[in-house]
Motif scaffolding. Structure first.
Motif, PDB file in Angstrom:
ATOM      1  N   PRO A   1       0.823  -1.216   0.000  1.00 23.91           N
ATOM      2  CA  PRO A   1       0.000   0.000   0.000  1.00 23.91           C
ATOM      3  C   PRO A   1       0.856   1.265   0.000  1.00 23.91           C
ATOM      4  CG  PRO A   1      -0.923  -1.602   1.519  1.00 23.91           C
ATOM      5  CD  PRO A   1       0.377  -2.185   1.015  1.00 23.91           C
TER       6      PRO A   1
ATOM      7  N   GLU B   1       2.246   1.922  -3.442  1.00 26.17           N
ATOM      8  CA  GLU B   1       1.198   2.357  -4.380  1.00 26.17           C
ATOM      9  C   GLU B   1       0.798   3.807  -4.125  1.00 26.17           C
ATOM     10  OE1 GLU B   1       0.066   0.750  -7.031  1.00 26.17           O
ATOM     11  OE2 GLU B   1       1.533  -0.805  -6.554  1.00 26.17           O
ATOM     12  N   VAL B   2       0.678   4.157  -2.848  1.00 22.53           N
ATOM     13  CA  VAL B   2       0.299   5.545  -2.517  1.00 22.53           C
ATOM     14  C   VAL B   2       1.375   6.516  -3.005  1.00 22.53           C
ATOM     15  CG1 VAL B   2      -0.022   7.172  -0.613  1.00 22.53           C
ATOM     16  CG2 VAL B   2      -1.192   4.967  -0.569  1.00 22.53           C
TER      17      VAL B   2
ATOM     18  N   GLN C   1      -1.978  10.108  12.785  1.00 23.64           N
ATOM     19  CA  GLN C   1      -2.054   8.981  11.845  1.00 23.64           C
ATOM     20  C   GLN C   1      -1.847   9.506  10.414  1.00 23.64           C
ATOM     21  OE1 GLN C   1      -2.675   5.385  12.671  1.00 23.64           O
ATOM     22  NE2 GLN C   1      -1.782   6.302  14.502  1.00 23.64           N
ATOM     23  N   GLY C   2      -2.687   9.053   9.467  1.00 18.09           N
ATOM     24  CA  GLY C   2      -2.500   9.528   8.090  1.00 18.09           C
ATOM     25  C   GLY C   2      -3.364  10.727   7.752  1.00 18.09           C
ATOM     26  N   TYR C   3      -4.095  11.244   8.740  1.00 14.86           N
ATOM     27  CA  TYR C   3      -5.124  12.254   8.448  1.00 14.86           C
ATOM     28  C   TYR C   3      -4.614  13.570   7.889  1.00 14.86           C
ATOM     29  CZ  TYR C   3      -8.676   9.309  10.450  1.00 14.86           C
ATOM     30  OH  TYR C   3      -9.543   8.274  10.674  1.00 14.86           O
TER      31      TYR C   3
ATOM     32  N   MET D   1      -0.474   8.058   3.892  1.00 14.72           N
ATOM     33  CA  MET D   1      -1.929   8.063   4.059  1.00 14.72           C
ATOM     34  C   MET D   1      -2.404   7.125   5.167  1.00 14.72           C
ATOM     35  SD  MET D   1      -2.883  10.444   2.034  1.00 14.72           S
ATOM     36  CE  MET D   1      -4.637  10.343   2.322  1.00 14.72           C
ATOM     37  N   GLY D   2      -1.501   6.767   6.096  1.00 14.47           N
ATOM     38  CA  GLY D   2      -1.903   5.983   7.254  1.00 14.47           C
ATOM     39  C   GLY D   2      -2.184   4.519   6.983  1.00 14.47           C
ATOM     40  N   LEU D   3      -1.664   4.013   5.848  1.00 17.66           N
ATOM     41  CA  LEU D   3      -1.927   2.609   5.506  1.00 17.66           C
ATOM     42  C   LEU D   3      -0.752   1.703   5.869  1.00 17.66           C
ATOM     43  CD1 LEU D   3      -3.599   3.156   2.020  1.00 17.66           C
ATOM     44  CD2 LEU D   3      -4.711   2.662   4.188  1.00 17.66           C
TER      45      LEU D   3
ATOM     46  N   VAL E   1     -14.820  10.705   7.300  1.00 17.08           N
ATOM     47  CA  VAL E   1     -15.425  10.533   8.637  1.00 17.08           C
ATOM     48  C   VAL E   1     -16.685  11.379   8.823  1.00 17.08           C
ATOM     49  CG1 VAL E   1     -13.409   9.817   9.981  1.00 17.08           C
ATOM     50  CG2 VAL E   1     -13.813  12.229   9.582  1.00 17.08           C
TER      51      VAL E   1
ATOM     52  N   LYS F   1     -11.200   9.181   1.814  1.00 10.01           N
ATOM     53  CA  LYS F   1      -9.911   9.433   2.444  1.00 10.01           C
ATOM     54  C   LYS F   1     -10.068   9.325   3.953  1.00 10.01           C
ATOM     55  CE  LYS F   1      -8.466  13.810   2.907  1.00 10.01           C
ATOM     56  NZ  LYS F   1      -7.816  15.116   2.701  1.00 10.01           N
ATOM     57  N   GLY F   2      -9.180   8.571   4.587  1.00  9.50           N
ATOM     58  CA  GLY F   2      -9.108   8.556   6.040  1.00  9.50           C
ATOM     59  C   GLY F   2      -9.889   7.453   6.736  1.00  9.50           C
ATOM     60  N   GLY F   3     -10.750   6.749   5.987  1.00  6.13           N
ATOM     61  CA  GLY F   3     -11.475   5.639   6.585  1.00  6.13           C
ATOM     62  C   GLY F   3     -12.736   6.066   7.311  1.00  6.13           C
TER      63      GLY F   3
ATOM     64  N   GLN G   1      -9.249   3.581  -0.150  1.00  4.89           N
ATOM     65  CA  GLN G   1      -8.552   4.824   0.170  1.00  4.89           C
ATOM     66  C   GLN G   1      -7.939   5.375  -1.103  1.00  4.89           C
ATOM     67  OE1 GLN G   1      -8.069   6.786   2.763  1.00  4.89           O
ATOM     68  NE2 GLN G   1      -5.926   7.154   3.215  1.00  4.89           N
ATOM     69  N   ALA G   2      -8.372   6.583  -1.473  1.00  6.24           N
ATOM     70  CA  ALA G   2      -7.705   7.296  -2.553  1.00  6.24           C
ATOM     71  C   ALA G   2      -6.659   8.198  -1.914  1.00  6.24           C
ATOM     72  CB  ALA G   2      -8.718   8.115  -3.346  1.00  6.24           C
TER      73      ALA G   2
ATOM     74  N   ILE H   1      -6.342   1.891  -2.641  1.00  4.69           N
ATOM     75  CA  ILE H   1      -6.005   0.739  -1.794  1.00  4.69           C
ATOM     76  C   ILE H   1      -7.249   0.339  -1.005  1.00  4.69           C
ATOM     77  CG2 ILE H   1      -4.480  -0.109   0.030  1.00  4.69           C
ATOM     78  CD1 ILE H   1      -2.867   0.959  -2.294  1.00  4.69           C
TER      79      ILE H   1
ATOM     80  N   ALA I   1      -8.870  -0.351   2.039  1.00  4.56           N
ATOM     81  CA  ALA I   1      -8.455  -0.057   3.408  1.00  4.56           C
ATOM     82  C   ALA I   1      -9.411  -0.674   4.427  1.00  4.56           C
ATOM     83  CB  ALA I   1      -8.361   1.453   3.620  1.00  4.56           C
TER      84      ALA I   1
ATOM     85  N   LEU J   1      -7.570  -1.569   7.759  1.00  6.17           N
ATOM     86  CA  LEU J   1      -6.130  -1.314   7.808  1.00  6.17           C
ATOM     87  C   LEU J   1      -5.822  -0.146   8.752  1.00  6.17           C
ATOM     88  CD1 LEU J   1      -3.969  -2.822   6.279  1.00  6.17           C
ATOM     89  CD2 LEU J   1      -4.110  -1.131   4.449  1.00  6.17           C
ATOM     90  N   PHE J   2      -6.737   0.831   8.785  1.00  6.80           N
ATOM     91  CA  PHE J   2      -6.532   2.005   9.653  1.00  6.80           C
ATOM     92  C   PHE J   2      -6.464   1.572  11.114  1.00  6.80           C
ATOM     93  CE2 PHE J   2      -8.880   3.701   5.966  1.00  6.80           C
ATOM     94  CZ  PHE J   2      -7.940   4.608   5.512  1.00  6.80           C
TER      95      PHE J   2
END
Lengths: 277, 190
Positions: A40, A43-44, A181-183, A236-238, B79, B100-102, B120-121, B162, B164, B172-173
């Motif tokens: 992941p 890819e990101v 995190q990925g935020y 992106m937090g993955l 979210v 984005k972000g889950g 997740q883009a 991906i 997620a 995954l998050f």
């Protein structure tokens, strides 16, 4: 009537919005080489680099959140690069599609068509650090998602067992990275200010984001970067090896009663650029 | 890289695992804050989402040659739609949610129950995603919501992301958050 200063400033906005500086692209490329192919994280990072190439080739914004604009202008240019000229450049760049309509009246909720208002763009007249060199105008464009992730701590912090020393600062910074995190659109860059009052903390932390990623890091900065990346949060937090591209720390004096640690988070789209006059 | 082609079958979606890289082809629909509020308030869905994809995105769209062209189309933070999404998944039959972000555990549970995945883009990837939009086939609720919030009908090729959150209940998050917290505690002890 055409004004060459406004034209150059408009060009600065267009360039900043559509292409990342070489040191940031190099850091993203190095991050990609560290990740396992097909993961992941890999890819990101590939999508990020593809995106940068497309935006630069077309001269279009590389992120649709063109963010808030902060100009840092050399004191000696105060009479040439006025707030009025900067506003004219922002309005022209907005009309040309380089900036999204991103300026909202906080009370009425109305959106400004030209992105110009009181305090927008933000303009700081600064005295350059070293002498010599031609006077310059630097621009930082920072998206809202990453701005939302900036934080301020007050030491001591019982929850983190963080006292009023560098170990306490370390705990705040690592806690900020873990909470984010990925935020903030990782892998990002951290600007950190140790000390100052609350307002100076945020201003100085943000100013650190102008520093190049390829300069030699201090020992404390290198340690924070290494430890933050060991959290494994990744692009992106993955998950992955690169959570941050850099950590830039500065300090300001404080009063005995206060000890703030301020962390400014910048997304991977580190849109900063400067021109000389 | 797994290829996902619209319409998305329940079987193909349930076959995906968190961490899979995917490329999406075919029709996707955008929908964000106003769209979700409209749905929760009892608004009629303007398009058929059954076996389809919803993209949390407020694109920058310009008019060109009597039609529309997408200039930038990156994801927005998902979210904010947590409160609405489980009911939307159940009612609409959507199979793929891109953002984005889950999203939260209630959404994850709805995905497992009804067969849906979260993709997740890349945040900030507006230019690359605009490049993958081959055609703007239409738009719904444009007058009501404005361009940034309207439901755009986008035909995409090779839209990369991906998985997620999968339809087996794995996020995954959550994995990354938990592992990073453990590592942080370990570093604080040393």
């Amino acid at each position: 009537m055409a004004d060459s200063t406004v034209e150059r400033l408009t060009g600065l906005i267009r360039e900043t919005s559509s292409s990342l500086p070489a040191d940031v692209l190099a850091a993203l490329g190095a991050a990609l080489r560290r990740e396992k192919r097909g993961s992941p994280a890999s890819e990101v990072l590939k999508t990020i680099l593809d995106n940068c190439a497309v935006a630069a080739a077309r001269g279009t914004p590389l992120c649709q959140d063109t963010g808030s604009l902060t100009f840092f202008v050399d004191e000696s240019l105060r009479r040439r690069v006025t707030p009025e000229k900067l506003k004219a450049a922002v309005a022209a760049a907005t009309a040309a599609g380089c900036l999204r309509r991103n300026t909202i009246d906080a009370v009425t909720g109305a959106s400004r068509d030209d992105n110009c208002a009181e305090g927008a763009p933000a303009v700081h007249y600064v005295r350059p650090a070293g002498g010599g060199g031609r006077p310059s105008v630097a621009l930082l464009m920072k998206g809202g998602g990453s701005e939302n992730m900036s934080r301020q701590y007050s030491l001591p912090d019982a929850g983190l067992a963080a006292g009023r020393d560098l170990e306490g600062v370390r705990r705040c910074v690592l806690d900020a990275v873990q909470k984010t995190q990925g935020y903030g659109c990782a892998p990002g860059v951290l600007g950190v200010c140790i000390g100052g009052d609350r307002a100076a903390g945020y201003a100085v932390a943000k100013e650190q984001l102008l520093r190049p990623l390829d300069e030699r890091p201090g020992r404390f900065e290198a340690r924070l970067l290494r430890e933050a990346n060991s959290l494994g949060i990744g692009p992106m937090g993955l998950g992955g090896r690169t959570t941050l591209l850099g950590v830039k720390v500065a300090a300001r004096t404080r009063v005995p009663a206060s000890f703030f640690v301020t962390v400014a988070y910048m997304c991977w789209a580190v849109r900063r650029r400067s021109i000389q006059f | 890289m797994k290829q996902l082609v619209c319409p998305f079958s329940e079987k193909s979606v349930r076959g995906l695992a968190a961490g899979d890289a995917v490329a999406i082809h075919g029709r996707i629909y955008t929908g964000r804050d106003k769209f979700h509020k409209y749905f929760a308030d009892g608004g009629r869905l303007p398009v058929d989402f059954r076996n389809g994809a919803l993209y949390h995105c407020g694109p920058v769209v310009i008019e060109r040659g009597g039609g529309y062209a997408v200039v930038s189309a990156g994801p927005t933070t998902s979210v904010r739609e947590n409160a609405y999404e489980p009911a939307f998944i159940e009612a609409s039959g959507v199979r793929v949610i891109i953002g984005k972000g889950g999203m939260d555990s209630a959404t994850l549970a709805a995905m497992k129950k009804f067969g849906c995945v979260y993709i997740q883009a890349v945040g900030g990837g507006g230019a690359a995603y605009a490049d993958s939009v081959k055609r703007v086939a239409g738009v719904s609720l444009l007058k009501e919501f404005g361009a940034a919030e309207a439901v755009w009908h986008l035909d995409v090729e090779n839209f990369r992301g991906i998985v997620a959150m999968d339809a087996r209940g794995r996020s995954l998050f959550d994995d990354v958050r938990l592992a990073s917290l453990r590592r942080l505690e370990e570093m604080f002890r040393s």
